[in-house]
Design a protein around this motif. Structure first.
Motif, mmCIF file in Angstrom:
data_model
loop_
_atom_site.group_PDB
_atom_site.id
_atom_site.type_symbol
_atom_site.label_atom_id
_atom_site.label_comp_id
_atom_site.label_asym_id
_atom_site.label_seq_id
_atom_site.Cartn_x
_atom_site.Cartn_y
_atom_site.Cartn_z
ATOM 1 N N ALA A 43 -3.391 -6.429 -7.272
ATOM 2 C CA ALA A 43 -2.100 -6.474 -6.586
ATOM 3 C C ALA A 43 -1.878 -5.236 -5.727
ATOM 4 O O ALA A 43 -1.434 -5.328 -4.576
ATOM 5 C CB ALA A 43 -0.983 -6.620 -7.619
ATOM 6 N N LYS A 44 -2.186 -4.081 -6.282
ATOM 7 C CA LYS A 44 -1.993 -2.847 -5.519
ATOM 8 C C LYS A 44 -2.925 -2.785 -4.329
ATOM 9 O O LYS A 44 -2.531 -2.380 -3.225
ATOM 10 C CB LYS A 44 -2.193 -1.625 -6.412
ATOM 11 C CG LYS A 44 -1.939 -0.309 -5.676
ATOM 12 C CD LYS A 44 -2.003 0.899 -6.583
ATOM 13 C CE LYS A 44 -1.694 2.166 -5.788
ATOM 14 N NZ LYS A 44 -1.742 3.385 -6.642
ATOM 15 N N SER A 45 -4.185 -3.197 -4.528
ATOM 16 C CA SER A 45 -5.144 -3.115 -3.433
ATOM 17 C C SER A 45 -4.791 -4.100 -2.309
ATOM 18 O O SER A 45 -5.112 -3.860 -1.145
ATOM 19 C CB SER A 45 -6.565 -3.361 -3.931
ATOM 20 O OG SER A 45 -6.699 -4.627 -4.516
ATOM 21 N N LYS A 46 -4.117 -5.182 -2.637
ATOM 22 C CA LYS A 46 -3.652 -6.108 -1.598
ATOM 23 C C LYS A 46 -2.670 -5.403 -0.666
ATOM 24 O O LYS A 46 -2.778 -5.511 0.566
ATOM 25 C CB LYS A 46 -2.997 -7.338 -2.228
ATOM 26 C CG LYS A 46 -2.454 -8.325 -1.202
ATOM 27 C CD LYS A 46 -1.811 -9.537 -1.884
ATOM 28 C CE LYS A 46 -1.213 -10.480 -0.848
ATOM 29 N NZ LYS A 46 -0.601 -11.682 -1.474
ATOM 30 N N LYS A 47 -1.738 -4.673 -1.238
ATOM 31 C CA LYS A 47 -0.771 -3.932 -0.429
ATOM 32 C C LYS A 47 -1.467 -2.874 0.413
ATOM 33 O O LYS A 47 -1.141 -2.665 1.591
ATOM 34 C CB LYS A 47 0.279 -3.276 -1.330
ATOM 35 C CG LYS A 47 1.172 -4.268 -2.061
ATOM 36 C CD LYS A 47 2.159 -3.541 -2.972
ATOM 37 C CE LYS A 47 3.032 -4.533 -3.740
ATOM 38 N NZ LYS A 47 3.968 -3.828 -4.663
ATOM 39 N N ILE A 48 -2.450 -2.191 -0.190
ATOM 40 C CA ILE A 48 -3.190 -1.154 0.529
ATOM 41 C C ILE A 48 -3.953 -1.764 1.704
ATOM 42 O O ILE A 48 -3.887 -1.259 2.833
ATOM 43 C CB ILE A 48 -4.157 -0.429 -0.430
ATOM 44 C CG1 ILE A 48 -3.356 0.450 -1.393
ATOM 45 C CG2 ILE A 48 -5.182 0.411 0.342
ATOM 46 C CD1 ILE A 48 -4.191 1.066 -2.500
ATOM 47 N N GLN B 99 -3.435 -4.542 3.303
ATOM 48 C CA GLN B 99 -2.528 -5.042 4.331
ATOM 49 C C GLN B 99 -2.055 -3.903 5.228
ATOM 50 O O GLN B 99 -2.045 -4.029 6.460
ATOM 51 C CB GLN B 99 -1.324 -5.731 3.689
ATOM 52 C CG GLN B 99 -0.390 -6.393 4.699
ATOM 53 C CD GLN B 99 0.681 -7.231 4.013
ATOM 54 O OE1 GLN B 99 1.295 -6.800 3.040
ATOM 55 N NE2 GLN B 99 0.902 -8.427 4.514
ATOM 56 N N GLU B 100 -1.700 -2.781 4.609
ATOM 57 C CA GLU B 100 -1.235 -1.635 5.393
ATOM 58 C C GLU B 100 -2.370 -1.036 6.217
ATOM 59 O O GLU B 100 -2.186 -0.669 7.384
ATOM 60 C CB GLU B 100 -0.627 -0.579 4.464
ATOM 61 C CG GLU B 100 0.060 0.565 5.191
ATOM 62 C CD GLU B 100 1.208 0.099 6.081
ATOM 63 O OE1 GLU B 100 1.464 0.773 7.100
ATOM 64 O OE2 GLU B 100 1.842 -0.922 5.764
ATOM 65 N N SER C 228 -6.249 -10.634 -1.412
ATOM 66 C CA SER C 228 -6.151 -9.168 -1.446
ATOM 67 C C SER C 228 -7.108 -8.525 -0.451
ATOM 68 O O SER C 228 -6.971 -7.347 -0.125
ATOM 69 C CB SER C 228 -6.424 -8.640 -2.862
ATOM 70 O OG SER C 228 -7.783 -8.809 -3.217
#
Length: 340
Positions: free
Chosen positions: A70-75, A77-78, A107
């Protein structure tokens, strides 16, 4: 969250914990010869490079970091948004988790969705079945594929692989994947003999990923109930790995401990086609500074080009340099050992 996803998040946290922005490495022992009369202008400097048939704004790029949680998906994307805005390449972290957890696909794909026209590079481990590798590369719409060789990390990892017969599968992947393939180390450095062996097998792109930045043996040892801290001292420094790669007359990328625009410039002087940055950019992202740091790096790199009388990236390798005595002595011993 699966055990694999949990490990992805743990690696991110540990990479941040062990990060040292001012950590000394071999790039500090490489000294550039600067012309006092460069006869250049910052205004005339052109940082643009071609990478896999696409024009990019700079020769440095966001190298492999993460994916599969989940965290790496946000990373991702950014990172995709920043790469698109700044027109620099982005290499994704290892997508090997998709072999057993295809539900983690998004992700990784979020980076391509955020950067539909730029250079996006997929990343897999060398044991990935060739047909699966081809499918992942196609589904991620990748421009190229990194295959990482991380033996040292696996040995240090409590649950790591212990079987490293990879060459036959690498050759199968090369037959199945219709995109450029980059053979990449992960912070322990590609050696001369391995590059030659892989070149003979038909591989033409390499990322030396030398020692001097993220130490994956250190990261894995922090997760290991056994003390194998001695593994943390194993690794080929980035400068020496780059010098070896240049001797093989192949296309190579310099990465491993790149901390600032001067390190980028040194990587290009060593003969690297491009220079990759992973953990340094990850930390800037975590601090909310990456979006402003990359344009600043571009501007500082333009000034460095002008300072050393260079107007285009291809000219960087014409700059002179020398090595401090400890690194020079190490290189001379390597030359003698290899019979060069």
């Amino acid at each position: 969250m699966s055990l694999r996803s949990d490990r992805k998040e743990e690696h991110l946290a540990l990479a941040q914990m062990f990060f040292h922005n001012h950590q000394k490495n071999s790039l500090d022992q490489m000294q550039l010869l600067r012309p006092a009369l460069p006869e250049t202008s910052v205004a005339k400097v052109d940082l643009r490079v071609k990478m896999f048939n696409k024009t990019l704004a700079a020769p440095f790029f966001i190298n492999a970091m993460t994916g599969g949680s989940a965290k790496s998906k946000k990373i991702n994307q950014e990172l995709g948004k920043i790469a698109a805005r700044e027109n620099i390449a982005l290499a994704l972290g290892s997508a090997s988790i998709l072999v057993k957890e295809p539900e983690q696909f998004d992700s990784f794909y979020v980076a391509r969705a955020a950067n539909p026209d730029g250079v996006v590079i997929a990343n897999l481990n060398p044991a990935t079945p060739a047909s699966v590798a081809a499918k992942i590369v196609n589904e991620l719409e990748a421009d190229a594929l990194q295959i990482h060789l991380n033996v040292l990390q696996e040995i240090a990892m409590p649950e790591g692989d212990r079987d490293f017969y990879w060459l036959d599968n690498l050759m199968e992947i090369r037959q199945k994947v219709d995109k450029p393939i980059i053979i990449k180390e992960v912070g322990a450095g590609l050696d001369y003999g391995s590059i030659l062996r892989l070149k003979k097998a038909g591989f033409t792109w390499f990322d030396v990923a030398g020692a001097g930045g993220t130490n994956f043996a250190e990261i894995e040892n922090s997760r290991n109930p056994e003390d194998q801290s001695y593994l943390e001292e194993i690794g080929l420094p980035t400068v020496l790995a780059a010098k070896m790669a240049k001797l093989t007359n192949t296309n190579f990328i310099v990465s491993g401990g790149v901390r600032n625009p001067l390190d980028v410039f040194k990587g290009l002087v060593l003969g690297g086609k491009y220079v990759g940055i992973s953990n340094g950019f990850l930390q800037l992202l975590e601090e909310g500074k990456l979006a402003t740091a990359i344009p600043q790096w571009k501007e500082e790199l333009r000034r460095l080009y002008a300072l050393f009388g260079v107007e285009k990236t291809a000219e960087c390798q014409n700059c002179g340099y020398y090595l401090d005595l400890p690194l020079l002595a190490a290189w001379q011993q390597i030359e003698q050992e290899l019979g060069l």
